[in-house]
Design a protein around this motif. Structure first.
Motif, mmCIF file in Angstrom:
data_model
loop_
_atom_site.group_PDB
_atom_site.id
_atom_site.type_symbol
_atom_site.label_atom_id
_atom_site.label_comp_id
_atom_site.label_asym_id
_atom_site.label_seq_id
_atom_site.Cartn_x
_atom_site.Cartn_y
_atom_site.Cartn_z
ATOM 1 N N VAL A 147 60.394 43.083 28.636
ATOM 2 C CA VAL A 147 59.164 42.871 29.213
ATOM 3 C C VAL A 147 58.743 43.886 29.948
ATOM 4 O O VAL A 147 59.340 44.573 30.805
ATOM 5 C CB VAL A 147 59.155 41.592 30.170
ATOM 6 C CG1 VAL A 147 60.354 41.380 31.150
ATOM 7 C CG2 VAL A 147 57.811 41.333 31.092
ATOM 8 N N THR A 148 57.331 44.314 29.672
ATOM 9 C CA THR A 148 56.799 45.511 30.520
ATOM 10 C C THR A 148 55.429 45.276 30.605
ATOM 11 O O THR A 148 54.465 44.614 29.635
ATOM 12 C CB THR A 148 56.985 46.770 29.548
ATOM 13 O OG1 THR A 148 56.005 47.842 30.367
ATOM 14 C CG2 THR A 148 56.459 46.563 28.079
ATOM 15 N N GLY A 149 54.712 45.194 31.883
ATOM 16 C CA GLY A 149 53.482 44.755 32.056
ATOM 17 C C GLY A 149 52.913 45.183 33.354
ATOM 18 O O GLY A 149 53.674 46.327 34.248
ATOM 19 N N ILE A 150 51.729 44.766 33.388
ATOM 20 C CA ILE A 150 50.903 45.481 34.833
ATOM 21 C C ILE A 150 50.661 44.377 35.650
ATOM 22 O O ILE A 150 49.851 43.264 35.531
ATOM 23 C CB ILE A 150 49.514 46.194 34.569
ATOM 24 C CG1 ILE A 150 49.641 47.142 33.586
ATOM 25 C CG2 ILE A 150 49.004 46.479 35.644
ATOM 26 C CD1 ILE A 150 48.464 47.355 32.398
ATOM 27 N N ALA A 151 51.612 44.100 36.769
ATOM 28 C CA ALA A 151 51.505 42.992 37.624
ATOM 29 C C ALA A 151 50.459 43.106 38.883
ATOM 30 O O ALA A 151 50.284 42.194 39.611
ATOM 31 C CB ALA A 151 53.087 42.759 38.216
ATOM 32 N N GLY A 152 50.141 44.432 38.800
ATOM 33 C CA GLY A 152 49.082 44.618 39.893
ATOM 34 C C GLY A 152 49.684 44.534 41.383
ATOM 35 O O GLY A 152 50.833 44.671 41.489
ATOM 36 N N PRO A 153 48.764 44.914 42.429
ATOM 37 C CA PRO A 153 47.490 44.700 42.250
ATOM 38 C C PRO A 153 46.796 45.923 41.781
ATOM 39 O O PRO A 153 45.557 46.046 41.201
ATOM 40 C CB PRO A 153 47.167 44.641 43.808
ATOM 41 C CG PRO A 153 48.462 44.893 44.547
ATOM 42 C CD PRO A 153 49.478 44.912 43.758
ATOM 43 N N SER A 166 43.433 48.885 34.145
ATOM 44 C CA SER A 166 42.420 49.473 33.503
ATOM 45 C C SER A 166 41.392 48.604 32.797
ATOM 46 O O SER A 166 41.918 47.618 32.533
ATOM 47 C CB SER A 166 42.780 50.849 32.461
ATOM 48 O OG SER A 166 43.270 50.161 31.577
ATOM 49 N N ALA A 167 40.293 49.315 32.385
ATOM 50 C CA ALA A 167 39.379 48.248 31.619
ATOM 51 C C ALA A 167 40.320 47.834 30.393
ATOM 52 O O ALA A 167 40.005 46.808 29.888
ATOM 53 C CB ALA A 167 38.108 49.295 31.013
ATOM 54 N N HIS A 168 41.065 48.857 29.658
ATOM 55 C CA HIS A 168 41.590 48.469 28.545
ATOM 56 C C HIS A 168 42.714 47.447 28.693
ATOM 57 O O HIS A 168 43.093 46.749 27.714
ATOM 58 C CB HIS A 168 41.974 49.681 27.939
ATOM 59 C CG HIS A 168 42.756 49.640 26.418
ATOM 60 N ND1 HIS A 168 41.970 48.748 25.485
ATOM 61 C CD2 HIS A 168 43.858 50.131 25.975
ATOM 62 C CE1 HIS A 168 42.961 48.782 24.384
ATOM 63 N NE2 HIS A 168 43.906 49.811 24.607
ATOM 64 N N LYS A 169 43.447 47.805 29.699
ATOM 65 C CA LYS A 169 44.832 47.036 30.259
ATOM 66 C C LYS A 169 44.709 46.497 31.535
ATOM 67 O O LYS A 169 45.233 47.322 32.476
ATOM 68 C CB LYS A 169 45.890 48.069 29.963
ATOM 69 C CG LYS A 169 46.309 48.220 28.421
ATOM 70 C CD LYS A 169 47.682 48.977 28.276
ATOM 71 C CE LYS A 169 47.740 49.553 26.842
ATOM 72 N NZ LYS A 169 48.999 50.473 26.776
ATOM 73 N N PRO A 170 43.855 45.457 31.913
ATOM 74 C CA PRO A 170 43.855 45.083 33.004
ATOM 75 C C PRO A 170 45.058 44.464 33.742
ATOM 76 O O PRO A 170 46.052 44.172 32.911
ATOM 77 C CB PRO A 170 42.757 43.760 32.983
ATOM 78 C CG PRO A 170 42.831 43.481 31.642
ATOM 79 C CD PRO A 170 43.184 44.616 30.685
ATOM 80 N N VAL A 171 44.961 44.183 35.175
ATOM 81 C CA VAL A 171 46.050 43.580 35.668
ATOM 82 C C VAL A 171 46.454 42.202 34.913
ATOM 83 O O VAL A 171 45.385 41.633 34.987
ATOM 84 C CB VAL A 171 45.619 43.515 37.174
ATOM 85 C CG1 VAL A 171 46.765 42.554 37.945
ATOM 86 C CG2 VAL A 171 45.865 44.960 37.807
ATOM 87 N N GLY A 172 47.580 41.793 34.745
ATOM 88 C CA GLY A 172 48.000 40.636 33.975
ATOM 89 C C GLY A 172 48.462 40.972 32.535
ATOM 90 O O GLY A 172 48.829 39.897 31.902
#
Ligand code: ATP
Ligand code: MG
Length: 417
Positions: free
Chosen positions: A355-361, A365-371
């Motif tokens: 698992v690899t992702g953008i947990a924020g906050p 980015s516009a292309h890959k937003p948080v979540g």
């Protein structure tokens, strides 16, 4: 089967000061409900004698059983005994046998016994002492009006032990068998609570015989079906019949048809298939490994968990090609697939989750937003990968939803639903 009612009382200044979360009441509520009691309410009250006595009286006036925790300690501010005596209209007596028990508890610990502990040997006159094997404070039980009142210690470990050893066995004696309760669970991933609720509403409206509850946590919906009957077999059959009606209505969302948590079910499924697992985690930071090792005895299944946050670590420890990272970014299905494969190859596991992702906050980015979270699963010498846009309900939600996704995918792949 008659339904008995119960009220739970959590006593202590630490609770009303917000210094300590009232977990005792949740445990009691769960256990009493499972035993067929209708828990009508939970009262949290500070240590003041008048308040505790009033809360006991109010609860006893409207229910069959009142269970209190806390306030049995040796200090001046522990007043549950006094409050119960006052609510029952009786005096306190010094319980010699209880005092002997308290003294031998201290002797076992090899500690001198402070004089203030004598206070813990006080009991309301009409009360029965409930021995506490794991602490100094005995509990007690006595009738107050038409209700049974039970006082148990506040320390969660002691409460849990006394609940099983002292309270539950008395319930049958006092109230007769409550019959058998059968509980079934279905776990769903995908819909919101409202969406699932709408889907089920017409069907639920026609049912009066079943208790069905929906809870949501980290995006995972749990449907709980409870059915009661005089005998366990009949209760089980009734619960199964309800689940059989429920199942086709939510079929496309089911990730686990049975008891959770998902990690425990996944572990059991892997073990049954003789498969060993590796975990390659970025944004979940070890949460998958934590959830799996929360289940005792996971060592025959879990070979290794890699937490690789930095790109360098993904290359070095999981063998993810640096060009892949450059081209697609760390949060990409390509990298997720490579992480899963790397985790399996490095550890020798049969199955790997990544698992690899953008947990924020930040970091979106516009292309890959948080979540935005990408998942990889290695199985039978090939990698699958997919991406999810998890609603940005905060970092904790995103990470927990990501873990549910991993276990759900694994359960689906292993054919558990
Ligand atoms: P002891 O003899 O050990 O003092 P007690 O019955 O007096 O037992 P309390 O002093 O009220 O228990 O609570 C002891 C500790 O147990 C509290 O400091 C708190 O950490 C925990 N505790 C008390 N009530 C609860 C509760 N309702 N939920 C969770 N933890 C609790
Ligand atoms: Mg206290």
């Amino acid at each position: 089967v008659t339904t008995r009612s119960a009220w739970i009382l959590a006593i202590g200044d630490e609770l009303v000061l917000g210094r300590c979360a009232d977990t005792n009441s949740s445990l009691l509520a769960r256990r009493l409900s499972e035993r067929g009691f209708a828990v009508r309410g939970i009262t949290v009250v500070g240590d003041a004698l008048d308040d505790v006595a009033a809360a006991i009286r109010a609860a006893a006036a409207q229910t069959d059983l009142v269970v209190a925790t806390g306030g049995l300690g040796p200090t001046e501010d522990d007043r549950t005994r006094h409050a119960a005596a006052r609510a029952a209209g009786v005096e306190l007596r010094f319980d010699e046998e209880g005092w002997t028990g308290i003294r031998s508890y201290f002797a076992r610990l090899g500690r001198p016994i402070p004089d203030s502990n004598r206070r813990q040997a006080l009991l309301p006159e009409s009360a029965e002492r409930l021995p506490n094997a794991s602490g100094s404070a005995p509990g007690f039980a006595l009738p107050i009006g038409a209700a049974r009142f039970v006082a148990l210690p506040g320390v969660p470990r002691e409460l849990a032990a006394m609940l099983d050893a002292e309270l539950l066995p008395r319930l049958d004696r006092w109230f007769g068998g409550a019959g058998a309760l059968a509980l079934r669970e279905l776990h769903l991933l995908g819909p919101s609570e409202a969406t699932a609720g709408e889907r089920l509403a017409p069907w639920l409206a026609e049912r009066t015989d079943a208790t069905i509850g929906i809870t949501a946590s980290g995006g995972l919906l749990t449907l709980r079906v409870a059915a009661r009957a005089a005998e366990a077999a009949a209760a089980g059959a009734a619960a199964d019949a309800i689940v059989a009606e429920l199942r086709p209505r939510v079929a496309e969302w089911i990730v686990l048809d049975g008891d959770g948590p998902l990690a425990a079910a996944a572990l059991a499924r892997l073990r049954a298939s003789g498969l060993r697992l590796a975990l390659a985690e970025s944004c979940t930071g070890g949460m998958l490994a934590q959830q799996l090792t929360d289940v005792a005895g996971s060592s025959d299944v879990l070979l290794a968990g890699y937490v690789c946050y930095a790109n360098d670590a993904k290359s070095r420890d999981l063998g993810v090609d640096a060009r892949l990272l450059d081209k697609h970014g760390a949060v990409s299905v390509e990298v997720a697939a490579a992480m899963a494969e790397g985790g399996a190859r490095r550890s020798g596991a049969d199955v790997a989750l990544a698992v690899t992702g953008i947990a924020g906050p930040s970091g979106g980015s516009a292309h890959k937003p948080v979540g935005t979270v990408c998942f990889g699963m290695w199985r039978s010498s090939r990698s699958d990968a997919w991406q999810l846009r998890i609603a940005d309900l905060g970092r904790d939600f995103i990470r927990r939803r990501a873990c549910h996704e991993c276990w759900g995918a694994l359960l689906r792949a292993l054919g558990s639903t």
